[in-house]
Design a protein around this motif. Structure first.
Motif: not given
Length: 413
Positions: A209-233
């Motif tokens: 959150w300090k290195t990447f001052h890109q709100p869209r990138f932060v939103a992207f990795i939060i939403a994308y995290s559901a992929y790893l959570f789902s596949y981990n099942q």
């Protein structure tokens, strides 16, 4: 000590990275899919405890990717990849030789830390090498990542088969076999992995959150995290469904083989289709497929399982839909990261993506793992856990519609 790993050549060949992914996945899938069964049946742990340990294992890998990516950027990918192999070998040995819960947890976490070291380094190397290929008018970066996934799935075919063959001898033998695979990988990479550039100066690992001052990138990795959570099942929830259906742990091998064959046959064609259609449409569709994987199991959860091979239908639906979602999401998501990074600090950007996924797995498994205890036997309450699992990627599907709207071919952020 790090200089002992130096090599003269600096050219990175994508086929070497693809072969590494193949071997790594053989070692991974020979062990990890059977870990939850070992914890539940042999160590007699409850669902939330199994979920917590599986989540810790994933978090120690994915959650540490930011560190692994930064180390690869600083010291060069080769030395970090080799160190990661050694750490994972030590984790598997702890799983094989540990006789109590503490070394088992430590071993599971070390297997994750090893992956956190070598995975972002290999992905960053592949991104650079495939970018050169694309600029030369050859295979595109998205297609190289699709091939990367295919090689990983070939390993995912062979790994569970190896693990299934050894389950009769106990989980410890399975873990020893996984360590042996990574010892072979370590030896091959030591001699053939080329030197990669190092950065001078101090190592700085800043929070994303300090290195990447890109709100869209932060939103992207939060939403994308559901992929790893789902596949981990596949490692936490799938064994629960197999238990409900009355199937044994040996069914894991054929079910994982189904997923792998789908990837081997369909990954490259779907990657080409996704490239033409674009991220704005493909990513929401991929997350809708992930959600439907869990909703499909919920439809069967309350009913007693039928006799014969048809008892595996819910598990096969779950794995097939998860795999189809993965095939759409992964190459497109990986291809977007260099656009966010503007081709700089790729290891750290890929690390941030995976770290957020690790957080999602840890929290999600801990919060929902206890619900899976109710899904071990057919009952109306058994569907609740699957519905809750499906809501997570469903939310990401709607989020991706907004996040990816600006993406058009050739656009920059």
């Amino acid at each position: 000590m790090l200089s002992l790993f130096a090599r003269r050549t600096t050219r990175v060949y994508p086929p070497l990275l693809l072969g590494s992914q193949l071997v790594f996945n053989i070692g991974f899938y020979a062990v990890v899919p059977f870990l939850a069964i070992f914890l539940r049946d042999d160590m007699l742990l409850s669902g939330w405890a199994v979920g917590l340990i599986i989540g810790l294992r994933t978090f120690s890998q994915q959650g540490m990717f930011l560190v692994g990516g930064a180390l690869a950027d600083r010291f060069g990918a080769r030395v970090i990849i080799l160190c990661g192999c050694m750490v994972r070998i030590s984790g598997y040995l702890l799983l094989a030789l540990g006789d109590s819960l503490v070394p088992i947890i430590l071993g599971a976490c070390l297997t994750g830390v090893g992956g956190a070291l070598f995975s972002p380094a290999i992905e960053a190397l592949l991104a650079r090498a495939s970018n050169e290929s694309e600029q030369a008018g050859k295979r595109s970066r998205a297609e190289w990542f699709a091939l990367f996934a295919v090689c990983g799935e070939l390993g995912a075919v062979l790994g569970p088969v190896l693990g299934s063959l050894l389950t009769g001898f106990g989980f410890q033998r399975v873990a020893l076999a996984g360590a042996g695979v990574f010892i072979v990988a370590l030896a091959i990479l030591f001699f053939f992995l080329p030197q990669t550039p190092r950065r001078s100066g101090e190592l700085r690992i800043n929070p994303w959150w300090k290195t990447f001052h890109q709100p869209r990138f932060v939103a992207f990795i939060i939403a994308y995290s559901a992929y790893l959570f789902s596949y981990n099942q596949l490692y936490l929830a799938l064994p629960v469904e197999l238990h409900r259906s009355g199937s044994s742990e040996k069914a894991l091998g054929p079910v994982f083989m189904l997923a792998s064959m789908l990837v081997i046959v369909l990954q490259l064609p779907l990657a080409r289709i996704a490239r033409r259609i674009g991220a704005a449409h493909i990513l929401p569709l991929g997350f809708f497929l992930l959600a439907s994987a869990f909703f499909s199991v919920a439809l069967f959860a309350a009913a007693p399982p039928p006799e014969g091979i048809t008892r595996l239908v819910p598990a096969m639906l779950m794995v097939s839909l998860l795999t189809l979602g993965q095939m759409l999401i992964m190459p497109v998501g990986m291809d977007l990261i260099p656009r966010f990074a503007d081709e700089h600090n790729l290891g750290a950007h890929y690390g941030a993506l995976s770290s957020m996924g690790g957080v999602a797995v840890l929290l999600g498994n801990f919060l929902l793992g206890g619900q899976l205890d109710h899904a071990l036997t057919p009952s109306p309450q058994a569907a609740t856990a699957w519905l809750m699992l499906g809501i997570v990627p469903l939310c990401s599907a709607f989020a991706m519609i907004a996040i990816c709207r600006p993406f058009r071919r050739g656009n920059r952020l």
